[in-house]
Design an enzyme around this catalytic site. Structure first.
Site, PDB file in Angstrom:
ATOM      1  N   SER A  53      15.509  49.695  77.016  1.00  0.00           N
ATOM      2  CA  SER A  53      15.535  49.098  75.677  1.00  0.00           C
ATOM      3  C   SER A  53      14.239  49.309  74.902  1.00  0.00           C
ATOM      4  CB  SER A  53      15.828  47.600  75.781  1.00  0.00           C
ATOM      5  OG  SER A  53      14.894  46.960  76.640  1.00  0.00           O
ATOM      6  N   ASP A 200      13.086  37.428  70.439  1.00  0.00           N
ATOM      7  CA  ASP A 200      13.338  37.098  71.844  1.00  0.00           C
ATOM      8  C   ASP A 200      12.052  36.997  72.647  1.00  0.00           C
ATOM      9  OD1 ASP A 200      12.531  39.726  72.249  1.00  0.00           O
ATOM     10  OD2 ASP A 200      14.428  40.411  73.088  1.00  0.00           O
ATOM     11  N   HIS A 203      10.920  42.014  73.459  1.00  0.00           N
ATOM     12  CA  HIS A 203      10.938  43.393  72.972  1.00  0.00           C
ATOM     13  C   HIS A 203      10.019  43.572  71.761  1.00  0.00           C
ATOM     14  CE1 HIS A 203      14.805  43.132  75.198  1.00  0.00           C
ATOM     15  NE2 HIS A 203      14.464  44.360  75.548  1.00  0.00           N
TER      16      HIS A 203
END
Length: 236
Positions: A53, A200, A203
């Site tokens: 990711s 979050d 990231h």
């Protein structure tokens, strides 16, 4: 009275009738020779960004992702490159290895940035498995003529010091074994900095990715130069 313009007769001698076809044949040969010796048009260096990711750009716009920002940085520095998005959110070294051949089918690629291992650590996977997977990924890339650049991750202390030691050490050891560039912990200065992370808290946002690219780009450029790539006149 205006004289008619002089023209060269087609036939001056018994051999004149063959002049035109011979001239045409000579021109054809010259054209083929010119095409044969003309330099081929340079193609962009193709770079595969192969990761999880962090590469895929979770939670941010595509133009802010690592491949997009890296492409802009390298182009601004004068390099003619194509950076291909090969990131899949949630990938571990195991799933990355499983899809490697399929991903390489979109090649050929000249360079591959290998950014994997974070999800292995977050899920507490055995570092020995992650090491074996990364070892195989680097082996396959080199066998296919792709130059790898390995990016290092770092384990949190949640799994204990023995786990952290085994996990953290695999990156420099694999880089030394395969003699490939190693980018130190790419989330250094990003991890734990709210201003550089999406909501979050895990990231990187666009600014966080920019910080990663700033660290990564010199290693990519050094590899490009070692391949014979040169900066264009656009470089400042």
């Amino acid at each position: 009275m205006i004289d008619a313009p002089h023209s060269t007769p087609l036939v001056h001698s018994p051999y004149g009738a063959f002049r035109r076809p011979l001239q045409a044949a000579a021109l054809a040969v010259l054209t083929l020779f010119t095409l044969a010796v003309a330099p081929a048009q340079a193609q962009p260096v193709r770079i595969l960004a192969f990761g999880d990711s962090l590469t895929a750009g979770a939670g941010i716009a595509a133009e802010d992702s690592l491949p997009a920002q890296l492409k802009r940085r390298l182009s601004d520095d004068g390099f003619d490159v194509e950076v291909v998005q090969g990131g899949v959110s949630g990938d571990t070294t195991t799933t990355g290895l499983a899809r490697l051949d399929y991903t390489l089918g979109a090649g050929p690629f000249d360079i591959a940035i290998v950014e994997l291992g974070a999800n292995d650590m977050l899920n507490g996977h055995d570092p020995k498995t992650a090491r074996a997977n990364l070892d195989q990924i680097l082996t396959v890339l080199q066998q296919k003529g792709v130059r790898p650049i390995l990016t290092a991750m770092a384990s949190s202390a949640n799994h204990g010091q023995a786990y952290k030691r085994d996990f953290d050490s695999m990156f420099p050891e694999l880089a030394a074994k395969h003699q490939v560039p190693l980018v130190p912990f790419i989330l250094e200065g990003v991890w734990g900095s709210p201003a550089l992370l999406i909501s979050d808290g895990v990231h990187p946002n666009g600014a966080g990715v920019a910080k990663i690219v700033k660290k990564l780009a010199p290693y990519v450029e050094k590899t490009l130069i070692s391949m014979g790539a040169s900066k264009s006149s656009r470089a400042q």
